[in-house]
Design a protein around this motif. Structure first.
Motif, PDB file in Angstrom:
ATOM      1  N   PRO A 150       1.275 -14.900  11.841  1.00 24.58           N
ATOM      2  CA  PRO A 150       0.093 -14.059  11.675  1.00 24.58           C
ATOM      3  C   PRO A 150      -1.160 -14.912  11.490  1.00 24.58           C
TER       4      PRO A 150
ATOM      5  N   SER B  61      13.602  -3.667   5.575  1.00 21.17           N
ATOM      6  CA  SER B  61      12.622  -4.124   6.559  1.00 21.17           C
ATOM      7  C   SER B  61      13.300  -4.839   7.723  1.00 21.17           C
TER       8      SER B  61
ATOM      9  N   LYS C  72       7.093 -11.523   3.808  1.00 24.64           N
ATOM     10  CA  LYS C  72       7.573 -10.506   4.753  1.00 24.64           C
ATOM     11  C   LYS C  72       6.684 -10.443   5.982  1.00 24.64           C
ATOM     12  N   ARG C  73       5.360 -10.519   5.768  1.00 20.64           N
ATOM     13  CA  ARG C  73       4.435 -10.486   6.903  1.00 20.64           C
ATOM     14  C   ARG C  73       4.721 -11.647   7.863  1.00 20.64           C
ATOM     15  N   TYR C  74       4.951 -12.826   7.315  1.00 16.95           N
ATOM     16  CA  TYR C  74       5.238 -13.979   8.167  1.00 16.95           C
ATOM     17  C   TYR C  74       6.552 -13.801   8.918  1.00 16.95           C
TER      18      TYR C  74
ATOM     19  N   ALA D  20      -2.741 -12.321   6.646  1.00 20.76           N
ATOM     20  CA  ALA D  20      -1.422 -12.391   6.024  1.00 20.76           C
ATOM     21  C   ALA D  20      -1.368 -11.666   4.685  1.00 20.76           C
TER      22      ALA D  20
ATOM     23  N   SER E 126       6.291 -11.217  11.635  1.00 19.43           N
ATOM     24  CA  SER E 126       5.463 -11.738  12.726  1.00 19.43           C
ATOM     25  C   SER E 126       6.242 -12.747  13.555  1.00 19.43           C
TER      26      SER E 126
END
Length: 276
Positions: free
Chosen positions: A270, A81, A258-260, A275, A263
């Motif tokens: 996010p 990622s 990972k989303r944070y 999230a 972002s």
């Protein structure tokens, strides 16, 4: 009939090419000069990173195991990622004392600050996380600044903390050593709660389902979240991953993390609802 086979081969070649963009350096000593043979054995880390990207973010991850067991591993949810991953072994009770273990965690984070730039990592985008006992270590070195200052690193240089179901009162393993029951709480210098402060790095606290957690861990971390807000911390968030217990919650927690991180790489946190 040849066309599907050709497409399949091309897909394999493409996947192989993507895989070659990442490299793992294994068993790097990070805490040398202690004069402790056990430290020489345990204090090693792996570094997984993209080889074709500059200024990539890096997540330091501490395994769980109640401070008495466990081995470093790469959270698969963070792989491929664009995020570098430092995964850490540390000394364990009863062969080591708790201050030694926390010191190991600080030394591993300090290694990250001092070394990742040569591989293309961004020292201003270092995140620290861990599951269970690893979440406890994340909080201890992120909140009590003395542990990292020993290595000339400011804890506030950490971009964000992501404790996964981490103990925030004094760890039960230490309480057991002192003859204190698991159901008897204690908050002393070895409790993250003891060190809450409004100027700590951003914190994203993640708990398993409150009905499936161990020893009231959800309520414990909810109190941690609330007291951080009460003391004036402006960037603390909490999630409960419903349907997951203490042991298997690390996977959805890593997805939240990972989303944070991704972002943040785009320049913003996010929305809370988006999230997870």
């Amino acid at each position: 009939m040849k066309k599907p086979f050709t497409l399949f081969v091309l897909l394999l070649i493409t996947l192989a090419a993507v895989a070659q963009n990442y490299k793992t350096l294994e068993n790097i000593p990070y805490h040398t000069g202690t004069g402790d043979a056990y430290a020489d054995e345990r204090c090693k880390l792996d570094f997984y990173y993209p080889t074709d990207k500059e200024n990539f973010p890096v997540a330091v991850f501490f395994h769980g195991g109640g401070l008495t067991s466990g081995e470093k591993y790469l959270p698969v949810e963070l792989m491929e990622s664009g995020i570098g991953i430092v995964t850490v072994n540390y000394r364990l009770l009863p062969k080591a004392e708790l201050p030694d273990i926390i010191d190991d965690a600080a030394a591993a984070v300090a290694w990250t600050f001092k070394n990742i730039a040569q591989y293309g990592g961004n020292v201003q985008r270092i995140y620290v996380s861990g599951h269970s006992a690893g979440g406890y270590l994340t909080d201890m070195i992120g909140l009590e600044k003395k542990w990292l200052s020993k290595y000339d690193v400011d804890a506030d240089s950490i971009c964000a903390l992501f404790p996964f179901s981490g103990q925030v009162i004094t760890h039960f393993a230490l309480r057991q050593q002192r003859g204190i029951k698991n159901t008897t709480p204690l908050i002393d210098e070895f409790a993250p709660l003891f060190h809450i402060r409004p100027d700590a790095p951003p914190i994203v606290i993640i708990s398993a389902d409150r009905e499936m957690e161990m020893l009231g861990r959800y309520e414990e971390t909810a109190y941690f979240w609330r007291m951080l807000k009460v003391c004036g911390h402006k960037n603390v968030h909490m999630y409960e991953v419903q349907g997951f217990n203490h042991g298997n919650m690390a996977s959805p927690a890593a997805l939240i993390m990972k989303r944070y991180i991704l972002s943040m790489e785009r320049g913003h946190w996010p929305e809370r609802e988006a999230a997870f």
